[in-house]
Write an enzyme that holds these catalytic residues in place. Structure first.
Site, PDB file in Angstrom:
ATOM      1  N   SER A 135      -4.320   3.379   3.937  1.00  0.00           N
ATOM      2  CA  SER A 135      -3.173   3.063   3.096  1.00  0.00           C
ATOM      3  C   SER A 135      -2.290   2.035   3.806  1.00  0.00           C
ATOM      4  O   SER A 135      -2.027   2.136   4.999  1.00  0.00           O
ATOM      5  CB  SER A 135      -2.367   4.342   2.826  1.00  0.00           C
ATOM      6  OG  SER A 135      -1.224   4.058   2.046  1.00  0.00           O
TER       7      SER A 135
ATOM      8  N   SER B 157      -5.026  -3.634  -1.972  1.00  0.00           N
ATOM      9  CA  SER B 157      -4.617  -4.067  -3.313  1.00  0.00           C
ATOM     10  C   SER B 157      -4.155  -5.515  -3.294  1.00  0.00           C
ATOM     11  O   SER B 157      -4.407  -6.270  -4.246  1.00  0.00           O
ATOM     12  CB  SER B 157      -3.501  -3.162  -3.843  1.00  0.00           C
ATOM     13  OG  SER B 157      -3.966  -1.845  -4.037  1.00  0.00           O
TER      14      SER B 157
ATOM     15  N   ASP C 261      -5.087   3.867  -7.059  1.00  0.00           N
ATOM     16  CA  ASP C 261      -3.898   4.484  -7.647  1.00  0.00           C
ATOM     17  C   ASP C 261      -3.903   4.362  -9.159  1.00  0.00           C
ATOM     18  O   ASP C 261      -3.547   5.302  -9.884  1.00  0.00           O
ATOM     19  CB  ASP C 261      -2.630   3.852  -7.068  1.00  0.00           C
ATOM     20  CG  ASP C 261      -2.237   4.453  -5.727  1.00  0.00           C
ATOM     21  OD1 ASP C 261      -3.028   5.250  -5.185  1.00  0.00           O
ATOM     22  OD2 ASP C 261      -1.151   4.131  -5.217  1.00  0.00           O
TER      23      ASP C 261
ATOM     24  N   SER D 278     -11.095   5.287   0.099  1.00  0.00           N
ATOM     25  CA  SER D 278     -12.471   5.803   0.226  1.00  0.00           C
ATOM     26  C   SER D 278     -12.785   6.163   1.682  1.00  0.00           C
ATOM     27  O   SER D 278     -13.582   5.489   2.331  1.00  0.00           O
ATOM     28  CB  SER D 278     -13.495   4.813  -0.331  1.00  0.00           C
ATOM     29  OG  SER D 278     -13.224   3.476   0.022  1.00  0.00           O
TER      30      SER D 278
END
Length: 207
Positions: A39, A44, A67, A111
């Site tokens: 994270s 993204s 998300d 993942s």
């Protein structure tokens, strides 16, 4: 007639238009770019930049963001180990369909477990699964865009990957995105690195 999992007496319906025909229509080859990392590592950000750069080249892609998928397809799943496994399995199956449709599917998920990512790779019948590993130290340990690391370290989030739940780094990924001479590359530069790989493997043309 076959049995798959808990589904019995089912038949596979072949389509009159195959993957090759669909790829010719969009002049590209379907594939899955699976971006994995902790994270806050920039998954993204890279996915959006990659999609934008592909668009400017006239290439069709679609982002499967971890998300976002938990707002719909995977909203019934939590973050227990077994839920994480099912989460990745579902995304793998959807990504496989996008690739079969001829799209460049960009899957952006933590993942954390290697075996789950490998299981998604095995779903693909050819070399169209491309694992891209994100590990940018200067981002990872200074960025906390969602404030999740702060909450996890304070004990307010349990089972947080990288804090009290493991992350298994890829062993043989196709693309390793990392710092260069201590500097974090820009999202566009990382996207270009992925695109260079896709071009080299012939995914940006249908033949």
């Amino acid at each position: 007639m076959s049995t798959v999992g808990n589904s019995t007496n089912i038949f596979w319906q072949e389509s009159p238009i195959g993957k090759t025909e669909r790829q010719k229509l969009v002049n590209q080859k379907g594939c899955v770019v699976w971006i994995t990392g902790l994270s806050g590592s920039g998954k993204s950000t890279l996915a959006c930049s990659l999609s934008r750069e592909l668009y400017t080249r006239g290439k069709l892609s679609y982002i499967l963001d971890g998300d976002n998928l938990r707002h719909g397809l995977n909203k019934d799943l939590g973050f227990k180990a077994e839920d994480r496994v099912e989460n990745i399995r579902r995304v793998g199956e959807v990504a496989k369909l996008f690739a079969d449709a001829g799209l460049i599917c960009i899957a952006s998920l933590i993942s954390p477990y290697r075996k789950d990512r490998d299981a998604c790779r095995e779903m693909m019948q050819d070399s169209s699964f491309i694992e891209a590993s994100m590990y940018l130290k200067s981002w990872l340990f200074t960025r906390d865009p969602k404030g999740l690391y702060k909450l996890a370290r304070a004990g307010k989030i349990k089972g947080f990957t990288g804090i009290d739940d493991p992350y298994e780094s890829p062993l043989n990924c196709e693309i390793q995105l990392k710092e260069k001479e201590g500097e974090c590359p820009s999202p566009v530069a990382m996207a270009e690195e992925v695109i260079t790989y896709l071009e080299g493997k012939g995914f940006l043309q249908s033949q």
